[in-house]
Motif scaffolding. Structure first.
Motif, short mmCIF file in Angstrom:
data_model
loop_
_atom_site.label_atom_id
_atom_site.label_comp_id
_atom_site.label_asym_id
_atom_site.label_seq_id
_atom_site.Cartn_x
_atom_site.Cartn_y
_atom_site.Cartn_z
N HIS A 287 -18.41 10.95 -11.12
CA HIS A 287 -17.34 11.95 -11.24
C HIS A 287 -17.03 12.30 -12.70
CE1 HIS A 287 -16.21 12.58 -7.08
NE2 HIS A 287 -16.26 11.27 -6.86
N LEU A 288 -18.07 12.65 -13.44
CA LEU A 288 -17.92 13.19 -14.80
C LEU A 288 -17.32 12.21 -15.80
CD1 LEU A 288 -16.79 16.92 -14.33
CD2 LEU A 288 -19.01 16.07 -15.08
N MET A 315 -21.06 14.69 -10.33
CA MET A 315 -20.20 15.75 -10.84
C MET A 315 -18.83 15.70 -10.15
SD MET A 315 -22.22 16.87 -13.01
CE MET A 315 -23.27 18.17 -13.60
N ASP A 316 -17.98 16.66 -10.51
CA ASP A 316 -16.67 16.74 -9.88
C ASP A 316 -16.47 18.08 -9.18
OD1 ASP A 316 -14.46 14.90 -9.59
OD2 ASP A 316 -13.24 16.46 -10.49
N HIS A 317 -16.98 19.17 -9.81
CA HIS A 317 -16.83 20.49 -9.20
C HIS A 317 -18.18 21.16 -8.96
CE1 HIS A 317 -12.90 19.79 -11.14
NE2 HIS A 317 -12.44 20.40 -10.07
N SER A 319 -20.07 22.78 -10.98
CA SER A 319 -20.24 24.05 -11.66
C SER A 319 -21.36 23.95 -12.69
CB SER A 319 -18.94 24.46 -12.36
OG SER A 319 -18.61 23.52 -13.37
N GLU A 322 -20.80 22.13 -15.97
CA GLU A 322 -20.84 20.68 -16.00
C GLU A 322 -22.25 20.12 -16.18
OE1 GLU A 322 -17.11 19.79 -12.96
OE2 GLU A 322 -19.16 19.96 -12.18
N ASN A 323 -23.26 20.97 -16.10
CA ASN A 323 -24.64 20.49 -16.06
C ASN A 323 -25.03 19.65 -17.27
OD1 ASN A 323 -25.17 21.58 -13.58
ND2 ASN A 323 -26.10 23.46 -14.37
N PHE A 325 -23.55 17.48 -18.67
CA PHE A 325 -23.15 16.09 -18.49
C PHE A 325 -24.32 15.23 -18.04
CE2 PHE A 325 -21.55 12.77 -15.58
CZ PHE A 325 -20.77 12.04 -16.46
N HIS A 343 -19.70 16.45 -4.00
CA HIS A 343 -19.17 17.12 -5.19
C HIS A 343 -20.29 17.67 -6.08
CE1 HIS A 343 -14.75 16.31 -5.23
NE2 HIS A 343 -15.12 15.45 -4.29
N ASP A 344 -21.53 17.53 -5.63
CA ASP A 344 -22.68 18.03 -6.38
C ASP A 344 -23.22 19.27 -5.68
OD1 ASP A 344 -22.55 15.70 -8.07
OD2 ASP A 344 -23.57 14.58 -6.48
N THR A 348 -26.28 21.90 -9.41
CA THR A 348 -26.41 20.57 -10.01
C THR A 348 -27.78 19.97 -9.70
OG1 THR A 348 -24.03 20.20 -9.76
CG2 THR A 348 -25.42 18.25 -10.08
#
Length: 552
Positions: A287-288, A315-317, A319, A322-323, A325, A343-344, A348
């Motif tokens: 979760h990020l 991930m969390d959202h 989006s 966030e990639n 990360f 959440h992926d 992602t």
């Protein structure tokens, strides 16, 4: 000459006049008799006279007393309800103020003010930072070692200051309410009642503040003032990242030290991992949380990990923003096998598939990594996207069915799967009887059981400590990961270590060794699912997961 006699002298004419006067007097008395009787009656039956006075309603009197009490208490706090208290190297002025929303307000003049939702009560704590004391500041400069104890000193100063402020505020509200009550009512009893009511209201407000106290409010301050001053007061993003980087590096170093200590003092002679054992690091639900990458790197190095398995929700959202990360995946030091969580997103998954060192599994796809045959299915639901209606367990079982079909196909092809992967445990249970081991995540806490068909289902907690949800509970969510030891020849699970770290801001680590039932001293072998998907002797079909004797 003859003399004339005066009237009433007894002569015949005088006697007639007297009779006439008597008749007139009697007639007058008769006429006045009714009035005399009425006067006599009124004198004996008249109602008592009284003066009309206004008596207020009891509710009105109570509201009046309450208004006097509140006004007097407020005036008392304004006049004598503040204290000057040193807090570390700064001098502050602390005051309690009436408020509808409660909370704490820290005024840092001239920059602005910070508002914290520290409590919900009809009183607010105002802290004005007056100045930086030159003597105490110079002492810190001259003796840098004192910075180590500065946090404890600040804590002691704040506790001492609030204690003094509470006593001062009690005196202030009682004095103010009593004085105003005496001025308004001019009765000592009513004035003392106002003072007692003020003290009761302050005590109940303090109890409400204590009951709703939220120490985590400092993580979400609200700044008001000059916009250019906000980074100086709240802290800019670069400082936040650098401080968090220090935290995650310290946590990773703690993992290293604890694992070394564990290796040196282990009292589990029943199982000593062979150097040739295949070692799998199971992580999930990051979760990020960037601290997870440092922890994974440390565990890979300390335990000589062969394969990293991530069961999703990295991930969390989901989006595209966030990639980035996911970029550290290429530097973890071991092959990284991943299945999609709820959440992926597909974005992602597509991005991670292009990263070096990463293997993405979906739709039951099977690969050979680190000497193991692994198959997995991505989560069919993407819950952050509110436009998608989640179908719940039905979708999960459908995805698990795809995984089960793939496991049967692999077994018929002579390439049986050793580990089946899914994010949701509901999907993972569909692999029962088709693989010796199934791994999942999703629920943010560990569970370990043997399913009716003989497959061991291991559910990992959150390696990211819940990510953004780390501080939603009463305590920060722990950071969890597990190291699985599998026999290189049979690829059976021999043992596993559960690593549990303190959540956000906590520095603690626990490592506990666990053995399957059949590997414990004195255990008799019982049939279970072997690498080929058939039941073979050597593993137990009963749930385990409790620490063996002597584990730390």
């Amino acid at each position: 000459m003859a003399r004339v006699a005066p009237p009433g002298d007894g002569s015949p004419g005088s006697s007639g006049s007297s009779v006439l006067r008597l008749l007139r007097a009697s007639l007058t008395r008769v006429r006045g008799f009714p009035a005399a009787v009425l006067r006599d009656y009124r004198s004996h039956h008249s109602a008592p006279t009284s003066t009309l006075t206004h008596t207020p309603h009891p509710y009105a009197r109570a509201l009046g007393l309450l208004a006097v009490t509140l006004l007097g208490a407020w005036l008392g706090l304004l006049i004598v309800g503040s204290i000057h208290a040193p807090v570390g190297p700064v001098d502050t002025n602390m005051t309690l103020r009436p408020s509808f929303t409660g909370g704490t307000k820290i005024n840092v003049s001239p920059l602005g003010a910070l508002e914290l939702r520290s409590h919900y009560a009809p009183i607010r704590l105002d802290v004005d930072v007056d100045r930086l004391d030159p003597v105490r500041s110079q002492a810190l400069v001259d003796h840098p070692e004192r910075f180590a104890g500065l946090q404890e000193q600040v804590t002691r100063d704040v506790i001492s200051g609030t204690g003094t402020l509470a006593f001062r505020s009690c005196v202030a509200v009682v004095s103010g309410a009593t004085a105003l009550g005496l001025a308004v009512y001019r009765r000592p009893r009513r004035a003392l009642a106002a003072g007692g009511l003020a003290l009761a209201l302050l005590a109940s407000s303090g109890a409400a503040a204590y009951a709703t106290w939220n120490p985590k409010s400092v993580l979400e301050p609200k700044f008001s003032g000059l916009l250019s001053s906000a980074p100086s007061v709240v802290g800019n993003a670069r400082n936040i990242v650098s401080e968090f980087d220090v935290y995650q590096k310290e946590l990773a170093r703690l993992v290293t030290n604890v694992t070394k200590l564990y290796e040196a003092t282990s009292t589990l002679p029943a199982y000593a991992p062979d150097p040739t054992t295949i070692r799998v690091l199971h992580v999930s639900d990051i979760h990020l949380n960037p601290a997870a990458w440092q922890i994974i790197k440390s565990l890979v190095k300390q335990y000589k990990i062969d394969v990293i398995i991530d069961t999703g929700d990295t991930m969390d959202h989901g989006s595209a923003a966030e990639n980035a990360f996911l970029d550290p995946v290429a530097t973890l030091g071991a092959p990284y096998v991943w299945v999609r969580g709820n959440h992926d997103s597909a974005t992602t998954q597509k991005y991670l598939a292009t990263r070096k060192n990463a293997t993405v599994l979906d739709d039951g796809r099977a690969v050979s990594v680190g000497g193991l045959r692994i198959a997995g299915v991505g989560d069919p639901q993407f819950t952050p996207d509110r436009s998608v209606v989640a179908e719940g367990d039905f979708d999960e079982r459908t995805a698990g069915g795809k995984l089960a079909d793939s496991l049967r196909t692999q077994r018929l092809a002579g390439t049986p799967v050793d580990i089946a992967l899914a994010h949701n445990p509901v999907a993972a249970t569909e692999a029962d009887g088709l693989a010796p081991l199934a791994l999942a995540g999703h629920i943010h806490h560990r569970e370990n059981s043997v399913l009716p068909g003989g497959t061991r289902l291991m559910i990992e907690g959150s390696t990211g400590g819940g990510g953004l949800r780390a501080v939603q509970g009463k305590k920060p969510a722990p950071v969890q990961a597990s190291v699985l030891y599998l026999d290189r020849r049979t690829r059976h699970l021999q043992a596993w270590d559960e690593i549990t770290l303190g959540g956000l801001g906590l520095s603690k680590a626990e490592v506990s060794r666990h053995l399957p039932q059949e590997n414990r001293p004195g255990a008799s072998p019982s049939p279970s699912v072997g690498p080929s998907g058939t039941r073979s002797p050597g593993t137990s079909a009963t749930a385990s997961g409790t620490p063996s004797p002597g584990s730390p």
